[in-house]
Design an enzyme around this catalytic site. Structure first.
Site, short mmCIF file in Angstrom:
data_model
loop_
_atom_site.label_atom_id
_atom_site.label_comp_id
_atom_site.label_asym_id
_atom_site.label_seq_id
_atom_site.Cartn_x
_atom_site.Cartn_y
_atom_site.Cartn_z
N THR A 102 -22.35 26.17 32.79
CA THR A 102 -23.11 27.41 32.62
C THR A 102 -23.83 27.80 33.90
OG1 THR A 102 -25.02 28.33 31.47
CG2 THR A 102 -24.98 25.95 31.67
N ASP A 103 -24.16 29.09 34.00
CA ASP A 103 -24.95 29.53 35.17
C ASP A 103 -26.39 29.03 35.10
OD1 ASP A 103 -25.90 31.15 33.10
OD2 ASP A 103 -25.50 33.04 34.11
N GLU A 104 -26.83 28.57 33.90
CA GLU A 104 -28.25 28.18 33.75
C GLU A 104 -28.61 26.97 34.61
OE1 GLU A 104 -29.92 28.17 29.89
OE2 GLU A 104 -28.69 29.83 29.18
N TYR A 147 -31.60 22.11 27.66
CA TYR A 147 -30.17 22.45 27.60
C TYR A 147 -29.55 22.46 28.99
CZ TYR A 147 -26.10 25.58 27.73
OH TYR A 147 -24.87 26.14 27.99
N LYS A 191 -26.74 20.06 30.81
CA LYS A 191 -25.48 20.57 31.36
C LYS A 191 -25.37 20.20 32.85
CE LYS A 191 -22.66 22.87 29.74
NZ LYS A 191 -21.42 22.54 28.95
N LYS A 226 -27.64 33.35 18.46
CA LYS A 226 -27.66 33.92 19.80
C LYS A 226 -27.98 35.40 19.69
CE LYS A 226 -26.27 29.91 21.36
NZ LYS A 226 -24.93 29.40 21.35
N ASP A 264 -16.24 13.10 17.17
CA ASP A 264 -17.41 13.26 18.04
C ASP A 264 -16.99 12.90 19.47
OD1 ASP A 264 -19.88 13.01 19.35
OD2 ASP A 264 -20.87 12.21 17.57
#
Ligand code: NAD
Ligand code: DAU
Length: 378
Positions: free
Chosen positions: A135-137, A184, A188, A223, A61
């Protein structure tokens, strides 16, 4: 040059492509795949390279500080490519705590372990690198606009000089303020801040990349693309969120892995690079391409599976449009996506249809026995 790298999340979708690329391309490197094997980790993704002498799997982990620190010290690790994360937006809406724990605390754990390991060495950070995959998010959501007075998509010219279809004139660039909306992307974003803080505070040699939606082989069928390919094959409904109007910017996963290789070796310390293919698709249009492609490859008459489209309640806080501007990466490091979307989709659909056993293993849950069979009961 000999190097020992930890790639976290190497049993997942993108991670498995990155591990495969590094193991095959750099036989002089030792590649340690550190993965907890959550529901998203599948060692069968790496069957073709698992016996290579420069590859090692460690079930761990990323939140296990003592374990990670010991591994980094014992193995004399000099680079980390960090992909392990909880990655599915819908799950983050149901269970935000797991996302904060893995994505934020897990990243912080790795950073602190790298810092302690490297600063104790005589050469300190010389020749070391901590590469964080984001990520682009984190940039939030863009508008759909039609400045030309025509219904989008319209042809636009990126600053790289490339023409492409777009749903708006604004793009995500590296200097944009973070505005994450989902648990999410908030987790990130937080992890990205910690990575940059470790550079600014301690001098840790970091690099961060923010990539758009990936597609290709070995993606977990929660997804959009693998879920819908599998549902079309089995004649099951295709749950389209809202009206299917949301826009995503799709990149073939091997092109992302190539970018990671390039940036790990040539990217500048403390820089951020956006990765994307200038390839925007409205969900419903993409779904129609998927249906046509699957039907054609299965030998069904065109239109056979159109009736499977089922509009369902929208995702909470559903970001309308993502569109990456990857000009900096193209100009500074010469990276370009290698595949046109039509080729990539055809290749992807073929892969899922040809690898039904992989899909059946995942959907039945049998893939979770792979670790015991390969590593414990051998
Ligand atoms: P994935 O969900 O397919 O794989 C994640 C992997 O991380 C799995 O193997 C899982 O077992 C492992 N993992 C999860 N929690 C862990 C923990 N606590 N300790 C160790 N391992 C753990 O994810 P993916 O789609 O391959 O995404 C990989 C990375 O790329 C993520 O950081 C994601 O945010 C980022 N990203 C993904 C996309 C995309 O389109 N999929 C786009 C841009 C960025
Ligand atoms: O943009 C990069 C991100 O892309 C990554 O950071 C994430 O890890 C990755 O999961 C992906 O996020 P999305 O939410 O965009 O991907 P997903 O495949 O879940 O959904 C793609 C689009 O399709 C999105 O607009 C929601 C819609 N959708 C999705 C599913 C699963 C549907 O309409 N129906 C569905 O059943």
């Amino acid at each position: 040059m000999k190097r020992t790298l930890i790639i976290t999340g190497g049993a997942g979708f993108i991670g498995s492509h990155v591990v495969r690329l590094f193991v095959n391309k750099y036989p002089e490197y030792r590649i340690i795949n550190l993965d907890k094997l959550t529901y998203a980790g599948n060692l069968a993704n790496l069957k073709d390279i698992e016996d290579k002498p420069n590859y090692k799997f460690v079930k761990m982990d990323i939140c296990d500080f003592e374990g990670v620190l010991k591994l980094m010290q014992d193995e004399k690790v000099d680079g980390v490519i960090h992909l392990a994360a909880e990655s599915h937006v819908d799950r983050s809406i149901k269970d935000p705590f797991t996302f904060a724990k893995t994505n934020v605390m897990g990243t912080l754990t790795l950073l602190q372990a790298a810092k302690l390991t490297w600063e104790a060495l005589p050469e300190k950070y010389e020749g070391k690198r901590f590469y964080h995959i984001s990520t682009d998010e984190v940039y939030g959501a863009l508008e759909i606009t039609d400045p030309a007075g025509v219904e989008p998509p319209f042809t636009t010219k990126a600053s790289s000089g490339r023409h492409h279809l777009a749903y708006g004139t604004a793009f995500f660039t590296e200097d944009l303020k973070y505005q994450p909306h989902s648990p999410y992307s908030a987790a990130k974003a937080s992890s990205d801040h910690f990575v940059r803080a470790y550079h600014d505070t301690y001098g840790l040699p970091v690099v961060v990349t923010n990539c758009s939606n990936n597609y290709g082989p070995y993606q977990f069928p929660e997804k959009l693309i693998p879920l819908f390919i599998n549902n079309i094959r089995h004649g099951k409904p295709l749950p389209v969120y809202g009206r299917g109007e949301n826009v995503r910017d799709w990149l073939y996963v091997e092109d992302h892995a190539r970018a990671i290789d390039l940036i790990f070796h040539k990217g500048k310390v403390a820089e951020t690079y956006n990765i994307g293919g200038f390839n925007e698709w409205k969900n419903i249009d993409l779904i129609k391409v998927l249906i046509r492609t699957v039907d054609r490859l299965l030998g069904n008459p065109e239109g056979t599976s159109d009736h499977l489209i089922t509009y369902v309640t929208d995702r909470a806080g559903h970001d309308l449009r993502y569109a990456i501007d990857s000009t900096k990466l193209q100009k500074e490091l010469g990276w370009e996506p290698s595949l046109q979307f039509e080729e990539g989709i055809e290749k992807t659909v073929r892969w899922y249809l040809d690898n039904q056993a992989w899909m059946d293993n995942v959907t039945s849950g049998d893939y979770q026995k792979y670790y015991d069979d390969m590593y414990l009961n051998r």
